[in-house]
Design a protein around this motif. Structure first.
Motif: not given
Ligand SMILES: *[C@@H]1O[C@H](CO)[C@@H](O)[C@H](O)[C@H]1NC(C)=O
Length: 220
Positions: A36, A39-40, A43, A89-90, A92-93, A96-97
Motif C-alpha cells: 500500500s 501504491v500510495n 499515486k 488485490e494489489q 487491482w489497486e 485503479k490508481a
C-alpha cells in the motif's frame, strides 16, 4: 507520460518487487502494508495536487508538463501488472490508481469530462454481447451508446447492459467477495482499466459466465 515519470514508475515497480520479495518469507501483513505504501507513493507521484485531499483523485490538479500526447515509446515501461508476486488485490489497486491518473489527464492535468471506450459484455443468457461504443460523462454515468458504425442505440436493454470502467472494477471486486469459482482479469498496461474479465461465479452451474472486454478508452 514524461521520461522522468516513466523512470520513476520503473523505480517504484522495482521497489515494489523488492518489498514483496523481501517480506514474503516473514509476514504477509507487512508485505501488504508495504505494498500500500508503494501504491500510495505511485499515486502521490502521479496525482500530485494543490487541492484539498478530500477531492476525488480525478479532480486533482497537477502542474502541467508538456510532452507528446501518446508516443509509442512510453508503453514498454508501463507494465507493473506483469509482476507475478503481486496479489490480485494489489494488482487491482495499482491499476485503479493508474486509471484515475489516466482520466485526470496523466501528467497533463485537465478537468475530467468523461471518456469513450469500446465496451463488450457477453453472457450466455443475454443477447447483448456485441461490442458497442460507450460514452461516459463527467458524472461517471453511461451517457451514450452507439453501435460500432456510430449508429446510436436506443434499446434500453442494451444501454442497461453497459458498464463504466469504475463499475467493472467493482464487478471484479464483488466477484472475489462472492467467492466466484474463477476470475481472470487483465489490465491495460498504460491506462489501467480492465481489458478482459472472465468471471465464472459457479463452475458447476451453466450459463453464469460473464466476459467483459474494454478497449480504446480515450478522454473526452
Ligand atoms: C481501436 O483503435 C484503433 C486505433 O485508433 C483502431 O485502429 C481500431 O479499429 C479500434 N478498435 C475498435 C474495436 O474500435
Amino acid at each position: 507520460m514524461s521520461i522522468k515519470g516513466n523512470a520513476r514508475e520503473s523505480i517504484l515497480l522495482l521497489l515494489l518487487l523488492l518489498v514483496v520479495f523481501n517480506t514474503n518469507a516473514t509476514s504477509t501483513t507487512i508485505a501488504e502494508d508495504s505494498i500500500s505504501g508503494v501504491v500510495n507513493e505511485w499515486k502521490r507521484h502521479h496525482l500530485r495536487s494543490g487541492d484539498d485531499a478530500s477531492h476525488s483523485d480525478r479532480q486533482l490538479k497537477r502542474p502541467s508538463k508538456k510532452h507528446p500526447a501518446s508516443s509509442p515509446s512510453q508503453s514498454p515501461t508501463a507494465s507493473p501488472t506483469a509482476a507475478p508476486t503481486m496479489s490480485r488485490e494489489q494488482e487491482w489497486e495499482l491499476n485503479k490508481a493508474k486509471w484515475n491518473c489516466f482520466i485526470s489527464g496523466g501528467s497533463n492535468a485537465r478537468p475530467y469530462n468523461g471518456y469513450e471506450m469500446v465496451f463488450q459484455k457477453q453472457s450466455q443468457v443475454v443477447d447483448y454481447g456485441l461490442p458497442y461504443r460507450v460514452t461516459v460523462n463527467k458524472d461517471d454515468k453511461v451517457f451514450l451508446v452507439r453501435q460500432m458504425d456510430g449508429t446510436p442505440v436506443n434499446d434500453d436493454g442494451i444501454i442497461d447492459w453497459m458498464r463504466t470502467v469504475d463499475e467493472v472494477f467493482q464487478v471484479i471486486a464483488d466477484s472475489w467477495t462472492n467467492n466466484a469459482d474463477s476470475v481472470a482479469v487483465t489490465y491495460d498496461a498504460e491506462k489501467g482499466h480492465p481489458t478482459d474479465c472472465n468471471i465464472d461465479q459457479d463452475s458447476g452451474a451453466a450459463d453464469d459466465e460473464i466476459i467483459i472486454k474494454i478497449l480504446n478508452a480515450t478522454l473526452r
